[in-house]
Design a protein around this motif. Structure first.
Motif, PDB file in Angstrom:
ATOM      1  N   SER A  23       0.828  -1.215   0.000  1.00  0.00           N
ATOM      2  CA  SER A  23       0.000   0.000   0.000  1.00  0.00           C
ATOM      3  C   SER A  23       0.859   1.260   0.000  1.00  0.00           C
ATOM      4  O   SER A  23       1.953   1.279   0.545  1.00  0.00           O
ATOM      5  N   ASP A  24       0.330   2.265  -0.674  1.00  0.00           N
ATOM      6  CA  ASP A  24       1.053   3.538  -0.797  1.00  0.00           C
ATOM      7  C   ASP A  24       0.050   4.657  -1.069  1.00  0.00           C
ATOM      8  O   ASP A  24      -1.101   4.385  -1.424  1.00  0.00           O
ATOM      9  N   GLU A  25       0.493   5.898  -0.901  1.00  0.00           N
ATOM     10  CA  GLU A  25      -0.445   7.003  -1.074  1.00  0.00           C
ATOM     11  C   GLU A  25       0.127   8.093  -1.979  1.00  0.00           C
ATOM     12  O   GLU A  25       1.306   8.093  -2.293  1.00  0.00           O
ATOM     13  N   ALA A  26      -0.732   9.022  -2.373  1.00  0.00           N
ATOM     14  CA  ALA A  26      -0.316  10.182  -3.161  1.00  0.00           C
ATOM     15  C   ALA A  26      -1.109  11.395  -2.688  1.00  0.00           C
ATOM     16  O   ALA A  26      -2.173  11.251  -2.077  1.00  0.00           O
ATOM     17  N   ILE A  71       3.474  -1.865   4.007  1.00  0.00           N
ATOM     18  CA  ILE A  71       3.027  -0.475   3.911  1.00  0.00           C
ATOM     19  C   ILE A  71       4.241   0.413   3.671  1.00  0.00           C
ATOM     20  O   ILE A  71       5.251   0.272   4.359  1.00  0.00           O
ATOM     21  N   ASP A  72       4.135   1.293   2.690  1.00  0.00           N
ATOM     22  CA  ASP A  72       5.213   2.259   2.486  1.00  0.00           C
ATOM     23  C   ASP A  72       5.208   3.176   3.713  1.00  0.00           C
ATOM     24  O   ASP A  72       4.271   3.936   3.930  1.00  0.00           O
ATOM     25  N   GLN A  73       6.251   3.080   4.507  1.00  0.00           N
ATOM     26  CA  GLN A  73       6.262   3.708   5.830  1.00  0.00           C
ATOM     27  C   GLN A  73       6.292   5.229   5.779  1.00  0.00           C
ATOM     28  O   GLN A  73       7.162   5.813   5.149  1.00  0.00           O
TER      29      GLN A  73
HETATM   30 MG    MG Z   1       4.745   6.602  -0.048  1.00  0.00          MG
END
Ligand code: MG
Length: 313
Positions: free
Chosen positions: A101-104, A207-209
């Motif tokens: 998982s990652d976010e923007a 999870i991308d920390q």
């Molecule tokens: Mg990230």
């Protein structure tokens, strides 16, 4: 490039030299040994200091962490514990069937936060690489859109959650930090994917920390949520795990789409990021549509809001 310093007894430095026997290279002055394993350079000194340098020094440093002694200069323990927490994944896990998982959008004044979680099976990793799936920071927005489209054709179980600006501003006013919002968004996306998987259990979740795992856990706990089994945290995870890279692409693709949609709605282009250009465009938005409208398009608590108002005064 990362670096970790461990302080260990000199007996351990000798053991390390043995362990890295087949990877030894000429050592610098004063060093007992120097070795290169994958992309990590390990150098052990007579003082008991051992340097791990390279792309992801944690992979080797964690193996020796248990031998650590109180460092003379106070840096060893700090560096190591910061990077090698209990939730750090094994390198082997990254090539297995996992959820990433990652976010923007978190550093962008305009637009929502988007978080994606993707389940990629081990046997799909090569194909995903061929499609161009890699760290989205190294891809143009245009190629991200194309790769995202192709990826969706593979029917990977995924979830994309979007926190639009009105809700973001509301939560922020209620006292939620952006970290808490991100933690709950990651949790929601991951839970959706776990639901979709049903009885299939992923080998792990990476999870991308974006904060220390303890902080993430505290955020979940404050909303009565629990960390799913086998959850791991890793900084720059999108460059080490294809599942996380896939998630970073889906999150970014959606963010870019949302920015295009919001730009169309407001009638001019909303820039990404949080630069001085953003302040000027925010000022234009306030002038044309008023402050009330701004909260539908921007993360109001960013300093850009004050700067935009200053432009108008
Ligand atoms: Mg990230």
């Amino acid at each position: 490039m990362g670096q970790i310093v461990l302080n260990v007894p000199d007996q351990i430095v000798k053991e390390m030299k043995q362990a890295y026997q087949s990877y030894l290279k000429p050592s610098p002055p004063g060093a007992i040994f120097s070795a290169k394993v994958n992309a990590i350079t390990i150098t052990g000194y007579k003082s008991g200091k051992v340097l791990f340098q390279g792309g992801n020094p944690e992979f080797e440093a964690t193996k020796w962490e248990k031998h650590m002694v109180e460092p003379g200069d106070g840096t060893g323990t700090k560096n190591a514990s910061k990077l090698t927490h209990n939730y750090y994944p094994d390198q082997a896990l990254l090539s297995q069937s996992i959820i990433g998982s990652d976010e923007a959008g978190t550093g962008d004044y305009f637009g929502p936060i988007t978080v994606a979680a993707v389940y990629a099976e081990a046997k799909q990793i090569d194909l995903l690489k061929e499609l161009g799936v890699r760290d989205s920071k190294n891809l143009t927005d245009q190629s991200i859109q194309q790769i995202a489209k192709q990826m969706l054709l593979l029917n990977l179980p995924y979830s994309l959650v979007v926190l639009h600006n009105p809700k973001y501003n509301q939560l922020q006013q209620q006292g939620w930090t952006q970290g808490k919002m991100k933690a709950l968004l990651h949790h929601t996306a991951i839970s959706h994917v776990l639901d979709k998987l049903g009885t299939t259990k992923p080998a792990g979740i990476v999870i991308d920390q974006f904060c220390q795992p303890e902080v993430y856990l505290r955020h979940l706990k404050s909303e009565n949520k629990q960390l799913p089994e086998q959850t791991y945290f890793m900084t720059k995870a999108e460059s080490h795990s294809i599942a996380v890279a896939a998630a970073s692409i889906l999150a970014r693709a959606r963010f870019v789409q949302e920015m295009a949609r919001l730009s169309k709605q407001v009638g001019f282009e909303l820039p990404k990021g949080a630069s001085a250009k953003v302040d000027q465009v925010a000022a234009r938005l306030i002038k044309q549509h008023g402050m009330v409208k701004l909260k539908e398009f921007a993360k109001l608590h960013f300093a850009n809001t004050t700067k935009a108002r200053n432009y108008l005064n």
